[in-house]
Design a protein around this motif. Structure first.
Motif, PDB file in Angstrom:
ATOM      1  N   ARG A   1     -11.053  -4.343  -7.062  1.00  0.00           N
ATOM      2  CA  ARG A   1     -12.316  -3.421  -7.532  1.00  0.00           C
ATOM      3  C   ARG A   1     -13.490  -2.857  -6.209  1.00  0.00           C
ATOM      4  N   GLY A   2     -14.465  -2.334  -6.986  1.00  0.00           N
ATOM      5  CA  GLY A   2     -15.259  -2.356  -6.210  1.00  0.00           C
ATOM      6  C   GLY A   2     -15.414  -0.030  -6.553  1.00  0.00           C
ATOM      7  N   ASP A   3     -16.299   0.757  -6.775  1.00  0.00           N
ATOM      8  CA  ASP A   3     -16.451   1.612  -6.438  1.00  0.00           C
ATOM      9  C   ASP A   3     -16.027   2.950  -5.426  1.00  0.00           C
ATOM     10  N   GLN A   4     -15.264   3.365  -5.100  1.00  0.00           N
ATOM     11  CA  GLN A   4     -15.192   4.247  -4.207  1.00  0.00           C
ATOM     12  C   GLN A   4     -15.564   5.629  -4.431  1.00  0.00           C
TER      13      GLN A   4
ATOM     14  N   GLY B   1     -12.469   0.464 -16.635  1.00  0.00           N
ATOM     15  CA  GLY B   1     -13.452   0.370 -15.538  1.00  0.00           C
ATOM     16  C   GLY B   1     -12.417   1.742 -14.530  1.00  0.00           C
ATOM     17  N   THR B   2     -11.306   1.309 -15.010  1.00  0.00           N
ATOM     18  CA  THR B   2     -10.379   2.264 -14.316  1.00  0.00           C
ATOM     19  C   THR B   2      -9.798   4.346 -14.353  1.00  0.00           C
ATOM     20  N   LEU B   3     -10.368   3.555 -16.310  1.00  0.00           N
ATOM     21  CA  LEU B   3      -9.901   4.676 -16.723  1.00  0.00           C
ATOM     22  C   LEU B   3     -11.056   5.595 -16.467  1.00  0.00           C
TER      23      LEU B   3
ATOM     24  N   PRO C   1      -3.325   2.113 -20.023  1.00  0.00           N
ATOM     25  CA  PRO C   1      -4.342   1.623 -20.535  1.00  0.00           C
ATOM     26  C   PRO C   1      -4.157  -0.051 -19.971  1.00  0.00           C
ATOM     27  N   LYS C   2      -4.811  -0.894 -19.244  1.00  0.00           N
ATOM     28  CA  LYS C   2      -4.149  -2.188 -19.098  1.00  0.00           C
ATOM     29  C   LYS C   2      -5.655  -3.174 -18.721  1.00  0.00           C
ATOM     30  N   THR C   3      -5.199  -4.624 -20.000  1.00  0.00           N
ATOM     31  CA  THR C   3      -6.173  -5.445 -19.767  1.00  0.00           C
ATOM     32  C   THR C   3      -5.883  -6.249 -20.915  1.00  0.00           C
TER      33      THR C   3
ATOM     34  N   ALA D   1     -18.150  -6.417  -8.015  1.00  0.00           N
ATOM     35  CA  ALA D   1     -18.097  -5.228  -7.245  1.00  0.00           C
ATOM     36  C   ALA D   1     -18.250  -3.680  -8.365  1.00  0.00           C
ATOM     37  N   SER D   2     -17.164  -3.603  -9.541  1.00  0.00           N
ATOM     38  CA  SER D   2     -17.228  -2.976 -10.021  1.00  0.00           C
ATOM     39  C   SER D   2     -17.888  -1.570 -10.906  1.00  0.00           C
ATOM     40  N   GLY D   3     -19.441  -3.248 -10.995  1.00  0.00           N
ATOM     41  CA  GLY D   3     -20.444  -2.983 -12.321  1.00  0.00           C
ATOM     42  C   GLY D   3     -20.158  -3.801 -12.886  1.00  0.00           C
TER      43      GLY D   3
HETATM   44  N1  LIG Z   1     -18.370   4.360 -14.122  1.00  0.00           N
HETATM   45  C1  LIG Z   1     -16.851   4.053 -13.085  1.00  0.00           C
HETATM   46  N2  LIG Z   1     -17.015   5.387 -12.124  1.00  0.00           N
HETATM   47  C2  LIG Z   1     -16.045   5.415 -11.146  1.00  0.00           C
HETATM   48  N3  LIG Z   1     -15.176   4.062 -10.618  1.00  0.00           N
HETATM   49  C3  LIG Z   1     -15.147   2.993 -11.241  1.00  0.00           C
HETATM   50  C4  LIG Z   1     -16.352   2.966 -12.847  1.00  0.00           C
HETATM   51  N4  LIG Z   1     -15.885   2.284 -13.089  1.00  0.00           N
HETATM   52  C5  LIG Z   1     -15.357   1.263 -12.311  1.00  0.00           C
HETATM   53  N5  LIG Z   1     -14.534   2.063 -11.738  1.00  0.00           N
HETATM   54  C6  LIG Z   1     -13.894   2.140 -10.554  1.00  0.00           C
HETATM   55  O1  LIG Z   1     -12.290   1.862 -11.349  1.00  0.00           O
HETATM   56  C7  LIG Z   1     -11.234   0.355 -10.479  1.00  0.00           C
HETATM   57  C8  LIG Z   1     -11.381  -0.583 -11.883  1.00  0.00           C
HETATM   58  O2  LIG Z   1     -12.691  -0.971 -12.720  1.00  0.00           O
HETATM   59  P1  LIG Z   1     -12.802  -2.721 -12.639  1.00  0.00           P
HETATM   60  O3  LIG Z   1     -13.912  -2.437 -14.168  1.00  0.00           O
HETATM   61  O4  LIG Z   1     -12.875  -3.284 -11.903  1.00  0.00           O
HETATM   62  O5  LIG Z   1     -11.736  -3.174 -14.102  1.00  0.00           O
HETATM   63  P2  LIG Z   1     -10.513  -2.453 -15.220  1.00  0.00           P
HETATM   64  O6  LIG Z   1     -10.405  -0.983 -14.840  1.00  0.00           O
HETATM   65  O7  LIG Z   1      -9.957  -3.561 -14.881  1.00  0.00           O
HETATM   66  O8  LIG Z   1     -11.584  -2.564 -16.007  1.00  0.00           O
HETATM   67  C9  LIG Z   1     -12.728   0.141 -10.040  1.00  0.00           C
HETATM   68  O9  LIG Z   1     -12.442   0.414  -7.957  1.00  0.00           O
HETATM   69  C10 LIG Z   1     -13.816   0.355 -10.180  1.00  0.00           C
HETATM   70  O10 LIG Z   1     -15.217   0.472  -8.985  1.00  0.00           O
END
Ligand SMILES: Nc1ncnc2c1ncn2[C@@H]1O[C@H](COP(=O)(O)OP(=O)(O)O)[C@@H](O)[C@H]1O
Ligand SMILES: O=P(O)(O)OC[C@H]1O[C@](O)(COP(=O)(O)O)[C@@H](O)[C@@H]1O
Ligand SMILES: [Mg+2]
Length: 447
Positions: free
Chosen positions: A154-157, A181-183, A206-208, A325-327
């Motif tokens: 998790r965590g934006d890059q 988040g990934t999408l 899509p995964k969850t 970390a992903s918000g």
């Molecule tokens: N709005 C966004 N813009 C860019 N990257 C994002 C955004 N939301 C999530 N991400 C990144 O996508 C990845 C997966 O998001 P996360 O919310 O952790 O899981 P999921 O995709 O399963 O919901 C993480 O590395 C996160 O930082």
């Protein structure tokens, strides 16, 4: 958003001109089933809604059907693909990886398939994660593993750094397997690719286990999560039934949606209370949760309570909102709060009771997929390959109206899917549990 406001147009990298290798029947079959780009699946299922649109002279919106096209955009002999799994673990991740690899390798003849390790971190050199060569041999026995052979994070890059990586690696198709988040990240990556004038397809799968991805009727892993959650509920029921005034309390994942809790409760018709984020309840008061629970236990000798992790967050409003970390909003533990409140409620009333609290969350999402999800992943992974090979991009392969379809990524990330409190799923849960509204008439929550 109303369905008629949804733009179902799918973006492409350019015209697909190369005859598909699938046109050549081989000893492995093929050569017969293809989908034309004008094949569509209606978003609406209700005939009245379609008729209403017709009356207003509006076209009924429809998604592009998924499946192999006769013409492809990429030359398989030169194409390099990448796969990445992001966010929380989910049953079926390895099944998706395997079906994408086998379809690319055996059916399209794509030999360069790269596994990106640890989610988006895998694109950023400073983390030092190596990549993995994905071949039929390297994915032969991954289905029984659970988790993801690529790892996640998790965590934006930095999006530009990710696209730099894709350019350096000469990637033509990027498959991103993840939740909302990934999408959202995938959508930004696709836009950055377009801005640079690059020809790289970004395909979302899509995964969850939460099943909270909008415009996706069912996300892979959810069926398995219900299966495993149902076993936990069965255990809780055994524990509750075994002891005088036994209570089994189970907390299930789902973030801000209660699909897993509501569906698993229906799979085991011995749940007495289901609490989900979409339907508020009172803990105290004459028609609150605790008094109803006490009545049930004293009448029937035991009770089973299923609480979704996102329920009851209004009881923590005095706490600081934190994010991962992903918000994503970090949830406060409603399971532990209810456990404490149940124990003190029965203690204060001098009613002997035996409470067993079960939180199977990470077990549920880290185990391998059941056969139903495995079949589902076979379809999803292969349809993702067909979409990428034909030069489509910035789309999610979704299941809608009992068909596999292409949904534009930026439509999927507009909101999270939630349980409709006035819908059939919740109505059936209320019928199955017999629970009341759990709201006091003059409840301050109602103001
Ligand atoms: N709005 C966004 N813009 C860019 N990257 C994002 C955004 N939301 C999530 N991400 C990144 O996508 C990845 C997966 O998001 P996360 O919310 O952790 O899981 P999921 O995709 O399963 O919901 C993480 O590395 C996160 O930082
Ligand atoms: O893995 P973490 O950071 O503990 O997050 C737990 C969350 O991840 C999930 O298991 C899955 O969420 P995503 O699939 O959106 O990543 C949620 O059900 C749960 O709330
Ligand atoms: Mg998510």
């Amino acid at each position: 958003m109303r369905f008629e406001d949804i733009d179902t147009t799918i973006q492409t990298l350019g015209e697909a001109k190369i005859p598909s290798p699938l046109l050549q029947p081989t000893e492995r079959g093929g050569g017969t089933y293809f989908v034309d780009d004008d094949e569509r699946i209606l978003l609406h299922v209700n005939q009245k809604e379609v008729a209403e649109l017709k009356k207003r002279d509006l076209p009924a919106p429809a998604f592009e059907s998924a499946g192999p096209r006769r013409k492809i955009y990429f030359d398989p002999s030169k194409l390099r693909c990448a796969l990445v799994t992001c966010g929380g673990l989910c049953p079926g991740l390895n099944d998706i990886i395997r079906s994408v690899v086998l379809e690319l390798h055996h059916r399209y003849g794509v030999k360069h398939i790269c596994g990106i390790r640890h989610g988006l971190q895998g694109f950023i050199p400073k983390y030092g994660h190596s990549t993995v060569d994905l071949t039929p041999e390297s994915v032969v026995s991954i289905l029984d593993k659970g988790g993801s052979i690529l790892g996640s994070s998790r965590g934006d890059q930095d999006i530009e750094e990710i696209v730099d990586s894709l350019e350096r690696m000469h990637i033509g198709i990027l498959f991103m397997i993840g939740g909302d988040g990934t999408l959202a990240a995938a959508s930004k990556i696709a836009d950055a690719i377009t801005t640079r004038g690059l020809k790289i397809s970004v395909i979302g799968i899509p995964k969850t286990i939460d099943n909270d991805v909008y415009l996706v009727a069912r996300s892979f892993g959810f069926d398995t999560a219900v299966d495993i959650a149902t076993q936990a509920i069965s255990g809780a029921h055994n524990e509750a039934e075994a002891y005088p005034n036994g209570i089994g309390l189970i907390k299930l994942m789902g973030r801000e949606s209660g699909f897993l809790a509501a569906t698993a409760a229906l799979a085991r018709q011995d749940v007495n209370f289901v609490l989900i984020p979409e339907v508020s309840f009172d803990i105290d008061g004459p028609n609150g949760f605790l008094d109803n629970l006490e009545e049930r236990v004293t009448q029937r000798g035991h009770a089973v309570v299923v609480v979704a992790e996102g329920a009851g967050q209004e009881f923590f409003l005095d706490r600081q909102t934190q994010h991962d970390a992903s918000g994503n909003v970090k949830l406060y533990d409603i399971g532990l709060l209810l456990k404490d409140r149940i124990l003190s409620h029965f203690q204060e009333r001098g009613i002997p009771m035996s409470l067993k609290y079960i939180d199977p969350s990470y077990i549920i999402r880290s185990l391998p997929a059941n056969s139903n999800d495995r079949v589902f992943c076979s379809f999803l992974g292969r349809d993702a390959v067909h979409a990428g090979m034909s030069g489509k991009t910035k789309l999610v392969v979704s299941h809608w109206n009992n068909h596999f379809v292409h949904v534009p990524m930026d439509q999927v990330i507009t909101q999270r899917k939630k349980v409709d409190p006035a819908g059939k799923l919740w109505a059936t849960v209320l019928e199955a549990t017999g629970q009341s509204s759990l709201k006091n008439p003059t409840s301050p929550n109602e103001e």
